[in-house]
Each structure stands twice: as structure tokens, then as C-alpha cells.
Design a protein around this motif. Structure first.
Motif, PDB file in Angstrom:
ATOM      1  N   PRO A  26     -82.249 -50.081  59.039  1.00 22.96           N
ATOM      2  CA  PRO A  26     -82.651 -51.483  59.211  1.00 22.96           C
ATOM      3  C   PRO A  26     -82.024 -52.359  58.129  1.00 22.96           C
ATOM      4  O   PRO A  26     -81.608 -51.863  57.075  1.00 22.96           O
ATOM      5  N   PRO A  27     -81.976 -53.653  58.365  1.00 21.19           N
ATOM      6  CA  PRO A  27     -81.376 -54.554  57.370  1.00 21.19           C
ATOM      7  C   PRO A  27     -82.033 -54.417  56.006  1.00 21.19           C
ATOM      8  O   PRO A  27     -83.260 -54.358  55.883  1.00 21.19           O
ATOM      9  N   LEU A  28     -81.196 -54.389  54.976  1.00 17.84           N
ATOM     10  CA  LEU A  28     -81.710 -54.325  53.612  1.00 17.84           C
ATOM     11  C   LEU A  28     -82.545 -55.557  53.288  1.00 17.84           C
ATOM     12  O   LEU A  28     -83.514 -55.484  52.532  1.00 17.84           O
ATOM     13  N   THR A  29     -82.144 -56.695  53.842  1.00 14.97           N
ATOM     14  CA  THR A  29     -82.852 -57.939  53.539  1.00 14.97           C
ATOM     15  C   THR A  29     -84.235 -57.991  54.172  1.00 14.97           C
ATOM     16  O   THR A  29     -85.049 -58.834  53.783  1.00 14.97           O
ATOM     17  N   GLN A  30     -84.504 -57.138  55.141  1.00 18.13           N
ATOM     18  CA  GLN A  30     -85.871 -57.017  55.656  1.00 18.13           C
ATOM     19  C   GLN A  30     -86.726 -56.197  54.700  1.00 18.13           C
ATOM     20  O   GLN A  30     -87.887 -56.518  54.450  1.00 18.13           O
ATOM     21  N   ARG A 145     -73.347 -50.145  58.832  1.00 18.04           N
ATOM     22  CA  ARG A 145     -74.411 -49.178  58.613  1.00 18.04           C
ATOM     23  C   ARG A 145     -75.777 -49.823  58.809  1.00 18.04           C
ATOM     24  O   ARG A 145     -76.813 -49.162  58.696  1.00 18.04           O
ATOM     25  N   ILE A 146     -75.784 -51.112  59.127  1.00 14.87           N
ATOM     26  CA  ILE A 146     -77.018 -51.831  59.447  1.00 14.87           C
ATOM     27  C   ILE A 146     -77.201 -51.801  60.962  1.00 14.87           C
ATOM     28  O   ILE A 146     -76.306 -52.181  61.714  1.00 14.87           O
ATOM     29  N   CYS A 154     -75.771 -61.116  52.939  1.00 13.97           N
ATOM     30  CA  CYS A 154     -76.080 -60.139  51.896  1.00 13.97           C
ATOM     31  C   CYS A 154     -76.033 -58.716  52.425  1.00 13.97           C
ATOM     32  O   CYS A 154     -75.593 -57.793  51.726  1.00 13.97           O
ATOM     33  N   ASP A 155     -76.470 -58.496  53.659  1.00 13.80           N
ATOM     34  CA  ASP A 155     -76.418 -57.156  54.243  1.00 13.80           C
ATOM     35  C   ASP A 155     -74.982 -56.660  54.377  1.00 13.80           C
ATOM     36  O   ASP A 155     -74.674 -55.523  54.018  1.00 13.80           O
ATOM     37  N   THR A 156     -74.114 -57.505  54.898  1.00 14.81           N
ATOM     38  CA  THR A 156     -72.742 -57.035  55.110  1.00 14.81           C
ATOM     39  C   THR A 156     -72.000 -56.894  53.794  1.00 14.81           C
ATOM     40  O   THR A 156     -71.197 -55.975  53.622  1.00 14.81           O
ATOM     41  N   VAL A 157     -72.252 -57.761  52.824  1.00 19.66           N
ATOM     42  CA  VAL A 157     -71.620 -57.615  51.512  1.00 19.66           C
ATOM     43  C   VAL A 157     -72.022 -56.286  50.882  1.00 19.66           C
ATOM     44  O   VAL A 157     -71.185 -55.528  50.385  1.00 19.66           O
ATOM     45  N   ALA A 158     -73.310 -55.982  50.888  1.00 26.62           N
ATOM     46  CA  ALA A 158     -73.778 -54.723  50.314  1.00 26.62           C
ATOM     47  C   ALA A 158     -73.126 -53.528  50.993  1.00 26.62           C
ATOM     48  O   ALA A 158     -72.815 -52.516  50.351  1.00 26.62           O
TER      49      ALA A 158
END
Length: 262
Positions: A26-30, A145-146, A154-158
Motif C-alpha cells: 500500500p502507499p507509504l503516504t497512507q 512497488r506501490i 512522495c510515494d514514487t520518489v521513495a
């Protein structure tokens, strides 16, 4: 309370496991609503360091989200960047295992090969052109990987700017009369043209994207080194691929490259 350092370490571990197992998360930002852009690049750097420690080699950089179609696709309004490691570069015409990716897409790009380093913060298009030794048509496999590409910036940068793999064509010597913004790229799937676009879709000129990268690396104490390649960003929106698909990219005057997913 989770500290920023602990959050970065946990996110890096989650993404590394997702990539190793080709199993999206799942999205890191969640999970971490306070995760910011600086945190995201720190996560990316942590996983790059992890791979370098395993024996990988940094061969270049990729710029993502440079065109309006890709920004619209992911709902963001600025580019990002990631690293290209040696094991991400595939041979033209090679077979690529679909199982190594989570949710792959392909897109046509111009790759730059630098003869001179580029250090920001004040790099411009003319400096990029002067530093460029050669350019090549390229097919980038972007992968997330999300889960389900439900991304914020932020998710795609990470996630190393949603990098997957790169296929490079023959390097063509760069000359001043090569109009990068006017070059036309086509994306082909199974013999059918599915997308096309001009170099001007990439921040007006693909060289402008390379300048943006050099300037964006400067705050991190980094620069584009001589001998490194730079993927400058897609001319078009990206297309999903699956096992059995044959993908190809052509750019006027530069040639074509292809990849078969098995």
C-alpha cells in the motif's frame, strides 16, 4: 511516536522487500501521512546505498514525470529523479521476465551520455548540450512497488522514481544541429503504435530535463558525472505490459529498441 529516522528506515525496508519479492505494498503516504519529499528522497537514498553495498554499480540517473501526460497520469505537477544501476540495463531485443516486476509499463525516451560532468545549481540547456557526448533511443520499463499505482509524488520518489529497467539503442554522436525538441517518438506494443509524442513534451526540450536534474541534485551534494547516462523522461504516457507482450520504441533519426516480456 515514530521518529523520522525510524519512518525512513521502515519505508526503505518495505520497498526493498516489495521489490525483491515483486509484491506491491500500500502507499507509504497512507501508512505515514506526514511523510514529506525530503523523507522520500532519504528513503530512495537508503535503498540505493543498500543495493550498492550488495555489489551493484551506479551507471546513471532517470528523470520522471517530465511530460504533461505522465504528470496527469499520476496526478503530480513536478518532475522527480531516481538512480539507474547496472543490473537495470537490458540488451536491445532481450527477453525480460515479467515476474521480476510488480506492475510494469513502458515508455519511449531519449538517453544522454555525458562526456563532461554537470554540477548545479545553475546548469542550463546550453551547458547540457556542450557536455553531451551522444544520445540514444531508449525504452524505459517503469514499475511501481506501490499497489495499483496509487501514488503521490512522495510515494514514487521513495520508490526510486518508479524505476524498473532500461533498454538502450546505439549511441549516436551528439551534434549542435540535432533538434531534440522536434524529434518524434512512437511506442509500439505487439506491432501496433499505441502512443506518439515529440521531444518538446519533455519540459520543452529533453536537454532542459537534464539541466533540471543537475540543478536538483545540487542540494544533495551530488552531480551528474562524466560517463553516466541520463534518461530524460517520456515523450508519451506509459502503457502497461504483460507476459507475451513485445514492446518497442522508435525515435526519428535515432532508431529503435525493443523488449519481449516472458
Amino acid at each position: 511516536m515514530t521518529t523520522a529516522r525510524a519512518m525512513i528506515a521502515e519505508c526503505a525496508d518495505l520497498l526493498a522487500s516489495a521489490e525483491d519479492g515483486a509484491s506491491p505494498i500500500p502507499p507509504l503516504t497512507q501508512r505515514f501521512p506526514t511523510l514529506g519529499l525530503a523523507d522520500a528522497y532519504a528513503i530512495q537514498q537508503a535503498n540505493t546505498a543498500r543495493r550498492l553495498a550488495r555489489g551493484r554499480t551506479l551507471v546513471g540517473h532517470k528523470i520522471g514525470l517530465t511530460s504533461a501526460p505522465m504528470q496527469t497520469l499520476l496526478g503530480v505537477d513536478e518532475p522527480d529523479f531516481g538512480c539507474i544501476l547496472d543490473d537495470m540495463v537490458l540488451s536491445d531485443g532481450a527477453d525480460a521476465a515479467r515476474a521480476r516486476f510488480c506492475s510494469p509499463r513502458v515508455e519511449p525516451e531519449i538517453a544522454f551520455l555525458l562526456a563532461k560532468p554537470l554540477r548545479g545549481p545553475d546548469v542550463d540547456i546550453d551547458q547540457v548540450r556542450a557536455a553531451t557526448q551522444a544520445v540514444a533511443v531508449a525504452l524505459e520499463v517503469v514499475d511501481s512497488r506501490i499497489a495499483q499505482w496509487q501514488l503521490t509524488l512522495c510515494d514514487t520518489v521513495a520508490d526510486n522514481a518508479s524505476s524498473g529497467a532500461v533498454v538502450l539503442g546505439d549511441w549516436i554522436e551528439f551534434t549542435d544541429n540535432l533538434d531534440l525538441s522536434g524529434l518524434r517518438a512512437s511506442l509500439w506494443l505487439n506491432g501496433h503504435e499505441v502512443e506518439s509524442g515529440l521531444g518538446s513534451a519533455v519540459l520543452g526540450d529533453p536537454a532542459a530535463a537534464v539541466a533540471w536534474l543537475a540543478n536538483s541534485l545540487a542540494p544533495f551534494g551530488a552531480h551528474i558525472q562524466a560517463g553516466q547516462l541520463v534518461m530524460s523522461g517520456s515523450f508519451t504516457a506509459a502503457a502497461f505490459v504483460d507476459a507475451g507482450d513485445h514492446a518497442a520504441a522508435t525515435i526519428s533519426g535515432l532508431g529503435s529498441v525493443s523488449l519481449h516480456f516472458v
